[in-house]
Design a protein around this motif. Structure first.
Motif, mmCIF file in Angstrom:
data_model
loop_
_atom_site.group_PDB
_atom_site.id
_atom_site.type_symbol
_atom_site.label_atom_id
_atom_site.label_comp_id
_atom_site.label_asym_id
_atom_site.label_seq_id
_atom_site.Cartn_x
_atom_site.Cartn_y
_atom_site.Cartn_z
ATOM 1 N N PRO A 24 -11.729 -29.345 -10.295
ATOM 2 C CA PRO A 24 -12.034 -28.303 -11.278
ATOM 3 C C PRO A 24 -12.071 -26.919 -10.614
ATOM 4 O O PRO A 24 -12.557 -26.788 -9.490
ATOM 5 C CB PRO A 24 -13.420 -28.677 -11.811
ATOM 6 C CG PRO A 24 -14.004 -29.601 -10.811
ATOM 7 C CD PRO A 24 -12.886 -30.216 -10.025
ATOM 8 N N GLN A 25 -11.518 -25.924 -11.301
ATOM 9 C CA GLN A 25 -11.625 -24.549 -10.805
ATOM 10 C C GLN A 25 -13.084 -24.100 -10.907
ATOM 11 O O GLN A 25 -13.874 -24.688 -11.637
ATOM 12 C CB GLN A 25 -10.765 -23.623 -11.668
ATOM 13 C CG GLN A 25 -9.284 -23.923 -11.613
ATOM 14 C CD GLN A 25 -8.454 -22.881 -12.346
ATOM 15 O OE1 GLN A 25 -8.952 -21.803 -12.690
ATOM 16 N NE2 GLN A 25 -7.188 -23.198 -12.580
ATOM 17 N N TRP A 26 -13.415 -23.065 -10.151
ATOM 18 C CA TRP A 26 -14.741 -22.474 -10.303
ATOM 19 C C TRP A 26 -14.554 -20.976 -10.460
ATOM 20 O O TRP A 26 -13.466 -20.444 -10.246
ATOM 21 C CB TRP A 26 -15.622 -22.781 -9.096
ATOM 22 C CG TRP A 26 -15.032 -22.294 -7.807
ATOM 23 C CD1 TRP A 26 -15.110 -21.033 -7.284
ATOM 24 C CD2 TRP A 26 -14.249 -23.071 -6.889
ATOM 25 N NE1 TRP A 26 -14.427 -20.967 -6.100
ATOM 26 C CE2 TRP A 26 -13.887 -22.194 -5.831
ATOM 27 C CE3 TRP A 26 -13.823 -24.394 -6.854
ATOM 28 C CZ2 TRP A 26 -13.107 -22.618 -4.751
ATOM 29 C CZ3 TRP A 26 -13.049 -24.795 -5.782
ATOM 30 C CH2 TRP A 26 -12.711 -23.923 -4.750
ATOM 31 N N ARG A 27 -15.620 -20.343 -10.840
ATOM 32 C CA ARG A 27 -15.540 -18.908 -11.000
ATOM 33 C C ARG A 27 -16.823 -18.312 -10.448
ATOM 34 O O ARG A 27 -17.921 -18.697 -10.829
ATOM 35 C CB ARG A 27 -15.395 -18.560 -12.477
ATOM 36 C CG ARG A 27 -15.116 -17.102 -12.724
ATOM 37 C CD ARG A 27 -15.172 -16.777 -14.207
ATOM 38 N NE ARG A 27 -15.528 -15.379 -14.351
ATOM 39 C CZ ARG A 27 -14.649 -14.386 -14.230
ATOM 40 N NH1 ARG A 27 -13.376 -14.644 -14.052
ATOM 41 N NH2 ARG A 27 -15.045 -13.132 -14.306
ATOM 42 N N LEU A 28 -16.649 -17.396 -9.520
ATOM 43 C CA LEU A 28 -17.805 -16.734 -8.927
ATOM 44 C C LEU A 28 -17.798 -15.295 -9.462
ATOM 45 O O LEU A 28 -16.763 -14.631 -9.432
ATOM 46 C CB LEU A 28 -17.630 -16.756 -7.400
ATOM 47 C CG LEU A 28 -18.797 -16.341 -6.523
ATOM 48 C CD1 LEU A 28 -19.958 -17.314 -6.644
ATOM 49 C CD2 LEU A 28 -18.335 -16.257 -5.064
ATOM 50 N N ASP A 29 -18.916 -14.835 -9.984
ATOM 51 C CA ASP A 29 -18.987 -13.459 -10.493
ATOM 52 C C ASP A 29 -19.666 -12.550 -9.477
ATOM 53 O O ASP A 29 -20.383 -13.028 -8.597
ATOM 54 C CB ASP A 29 -19.750 -13.434 -11.817
ATOM 55 C CG ASP A 29 -18.954 -14.091 -12.927
ATOM 56 O OD1 ASP A 29 -17.747 -13.804 -13.030
ATOM 57 O OD2 ASP A 29 -19.532 -14.920 -13.666
ATOM 58 N N LEU A 30 -19.433 -11.258 -9.631
ATOM 59 C CA LEU A 30 -20.057 -10.285 -8.724
ATOM 60 C C LEU A 30 -21.567 -10.505 -8.693
ATOM 61 O O LEU A 30 -22.192 -10.457 -7.628
ATOM 62 C CB LEU A 30 -19.728 -8.860 -9.176
ATOM 63 C CG LEU A 30 -18.274 -8.416 -8.947
ATOM 64 C CD1 LEU A 30 -17.972 -7.125 -9.688
ATOM 65 C CD2 LEU A 30 -18.001 -8.247 -7.451
ATOM 66 N N ALA A 31 -22.153 -10.762 -9.859
ATOM 67 C CA ALA A 31 -23.602 -10.918 -9.954
ATOM 68 C C ALA A 31 -24.102 -12.141 -9.166
ATOM 69 O O ALA A 31 -25.266 -12.201 -8.775
ATOM 70 C CB ALA A 31 -24.021 -11.040 -11.418
ATOM 71 N N ASP A 32 -23.191 -13.105 -8.935
ATOM 72 C CA ASP A 32 -23.588 -14.323 -8.203
ATOM 73 C C ASP A 32 -23.669 -14.113 -6.695
ATOM 74 O O ASP A 32 -24.225 -14.942 -5.981
ATOM 75 C CB ASP A 32 -22.559 -15.452 -8.421
ATOM 76 C CG ASP A 32 -22.386 -15.808 -9.888
ATOM 77 O OD1 ASP A 32 -23.358 -15.630 -10.633
ATOM 78 O OD2 ASP A 32 -21.288 -16.257 -10.255
ATOM 79 N N LEU A 33 -23.042 -13.033 -6.215
ATOM 80 C CA LEU A 33 -22.928 -12.859 -4.765
ATOM 81 C C LEU A 33 -24.277 -12.614 -4.119
ATOM 82 O O LEU A 33 -25.029 -11.732 -4.529
ATOM 83 C CB LEU A 33 -22.001 -11.687 -4.431
ATOM 84 C CG LEU A 33 -20.495 -11.922 -4.488
ATOM 85 C CD1 LEU A 33 -19.766 -10.611 -4.204
ATOM 86 C CD2 LEU A 33 -20.073 -12.997 -3.496
ATOM 87 N N VAL A 34 -24.559 -13.392 -3.104
ATOM 88 C CA VAL A 34 -25.753 -13.166 -2.294
ATOM 89 C C VAL A 34 -25.258 -12.633 -0.952
ATOM 90 O O VAL A 34 -24.609 -13.359 -0.198
ATOM 91 C CB VAL A 34 -26.551 -14.465 -2.096
ATOM 92 C CG1 VAL A 34 -27.785 -14.212 -1.255
ATOM 93 C CG2 VAL A 34 -26.915 -15.062 -3.442
ATOM 94 N N LEU A 35 -25.517 -11.361 -0.683
ATOM 95 C CA LEU A 35 -24.977 -10.745 0.526
ATOM 96 C C LEU A 35 -26.085 -10.467 1.522
ATOM 97 O O LEU A 35 -27.229 -10.224 1.134
ATOM 98 C CB LEU A 35 -24.264 -9.442 0.166
ATOM 99 C CG LEU A 35 -23.011 -9.592 -0.721
ATOM 100 C CD1 LEU A 35 -22.477 -8.233 -1.147
ATOM 101 C CD2 LEU A 35 -21.933 -10.391 0.007
ATOM 102 N N PRO A 36 -25.741 -10.478 2.815
ATOM 103 C CA PRO A 36 -26.757 -10.133 3.830
ATOM 104 C C PRO A 36 -27.049 -8.631 3.785
ATOM 105 O O PRO A 36 -26.436 -7.882 3.019
ATOM 106 C CB PRO A 36 -26.087 -10.529 5.136
ATOM 107 C CG PRO A 36 -24.624 -10.467 4.866
ATOM 108 C CD PRO A 36 -24.453 -10.817 3.420
ATOM 109 N N GLU A 37 -27.969 -8.204 4.646
ATOM 110 C CA GLU A 37 -28.393 -6.808 4.626
ATOM 111 C C GLU A 37 -27.260 -5.844 4.955
ATOM 112 O O GLU A 37 -27.148 -4.767 4.384
ATOM 113 C CB GLU A 37 -29.537 -6.637 5.636
ATOM 114 C CG GLU A 37 -30.458 -5.485 5.323
ATOM 115 C CD GLU A 37 -31.642 -5.497 6.284
ATOM 116 O OE1 GLU A 37 -32.046 -4.408 6.727
ATOM 117 O OE2 GLU A 37 -32.130 -6.609 6.617
#
Lengths: 289, 289
Positions: A114-127
């Motif tokens: 299955p394809q997935w979709r990651l949204d900008l809001a889902d991104l967990v970025l380091p400092e």
């Protein structure tokens, strides 16, 4: 060719001998973007790619295998891993597999996931994130190689603006050598990406020949997004006008002597050097699911 | 398709309509290394590649053209330039061209040129040369891309040790996008290359994962040769034992996430940066003939 079916794998639920089998036909259909989008599925072909998908915990619905085409020794173990992770296995006759294999040199393994979709809001970025933005990349091979470059440089996320190429194109999966399964990739419009980066305090460095600032003279430390344009047209007006800075790669040869993946890897590794040159550990910001 | 034959080119000397024509058959033969070596010839297919060969003064014996396949507007001018430089032109019917075209998307232009051979003794190098050594590269596409990287970095010469791939393979010509015609390339045995570099006072930096020295921490100034190993096996024992220094590229992702061309371009551009970051003018050491 002609090797016996692996004995250790459970009795196959189904053996497909006809290339007119609807499942085989659907595998061929999934080469088309429209069908992939409609079904929400994509193809993962090959031992290496399936193996990396499993390693990264990517869900695989089905694996079609044909021992006639196996190239190595470990296919059996891979199939058992896939089955344990919930995939349905289908045994294909060599001729039926030839019909559905996408690669020039098939190795008897083709998965459907299955394809997935990651949204900008889902991104967990380091400092202090290092992000790669790529706009309107045209060739699946280049997009895949670019993902490899991002992976090697330890980029925290890849943001694809207005992509021309489908991220789930079989050639992207292949050229990325499975990196698609580990690097977090978001597909979004340029305006949304610019707004997102601003809101997170991430500076943008646009690569373009139209500046005097060499990439080695720019400060590539701190929260940073490196922005690459398309193969033919470079960056759009919008990116060139709105980026915080511009950098160029000085070239001795012809202007087109570096392709977009090579220009990307040069710029990313200069950023890595300036940031201390230490490769980050693999466990980064966010997994790609 | 179906465009009229260019009017400005002189009346074609010969129009070939049959794909069984011996000339057409020989163009197909020249895809094989044995035939290329035997005849001392190679193929240059495509507008861009032929155009660069002419720019660099490469001798072209024959150009086969088929207006049915032309993609652009300037083929006519290119043919006139080729003819003025001494090439014989042959007009091919669309179907005959389809037979001899090597590319997936032919553009109606295919040239035949004599191979050349450059020896170590022929190399004229500047006082502080930057040289790329590549050992046993396997894939023609990688070799071509590696030449592009060398061109972009302004390398003074490329030395190919014990090559597995023929420099005049059509896929090398293609992947190099014609850079083969501008960068001086010498094919030689490892022992001869090591002796040559020592005699010229050129230090060697071997790239390998088996060292603690990062490529960014090594001194890449002065007369220098960067030495890259093959895709599968890396550098041979001989190179690893005899190189003046070793460097590695730290990677965040999987060990194989950079291909040989990307690893090359990263290392070369770091050398360029340390050496002042200025792209050298195109007129380098020695032309490739």
């Amino acid at each position: 060719m002609g090797r016996a079916q692996p004995a250790v794998v459970k009795m196959p639920i189904e053996t497909i001998t006809s290339s007119r089998n609807p499942r085989v036909k659907n595998l061929v259909k999934l080469r088309e973007r429209r069908q992939r989008d409609k079904q929400g599925l994509f193809l993962i072909e090959g031992y290496r790619e399936l193996s990396r998908a499993l390693e990264k915990g990517i869900r695989i619905d089905e694996v079609y295998y044909s021992p006639d085409w196996f190239l190595g020794e470990n296919e059996d173990a891979l199939l058992r891993r896939a089955e344990a992770a919930g995939a349905h296995l289908f045994h294909l006759a060599g001729s039926a597999f030839a019909k559905c294999a996408y690669r020039e040199r098939p190795d008897g393994l083709l998965g459907v996931a299955p394809q997935w979709r990651l949204d900008l809001a889902d991104l967990v970025l380091p400092e202090t994130p290092l992000v790669l933005v790529a706009e309107a990349i045209e060739k699946p091979g280049n997009l895949g190689t670019l993902l490899r470059a991002a992976d090697a440089a330890g980029v925290d996320a890849v943001l694809l603006c207005d992509p021309v190429t489908d991220l789930f194109n079989p050639n992207v999966v292949r050229a990325s050598t499975g990196v698609l399964f580990s690097v977090p990739v978001v597909v979004a419009e340029t305006a949304a990406v610019i707004a997102f980066l601003r809101s997170r305090g991430i500076r943008t460095a646009a690569t373009t020949p139209d500046t005097d600032t060499r990439y080695t003279d720019a400060d590539l430390r701190g929260p940073l997004a490196i922005v690459m344009g398309s193969e033919q047209y470079g960056l759009s007006r919008e990116w060139l006008d709105r980026a915080d800075g511009k950098v160029r790669i000085p070239m001795a040869g012809r202007a087109d002597s570096l392709n977009v993946a090579m220009a990307t890897v040069i710029t990313l590794f200069e950023a890595v050097r300036q940031r201390g040159g230490t490769a980050k550990p693999p466990g980064r910001g966010q997994t790609a699911k």
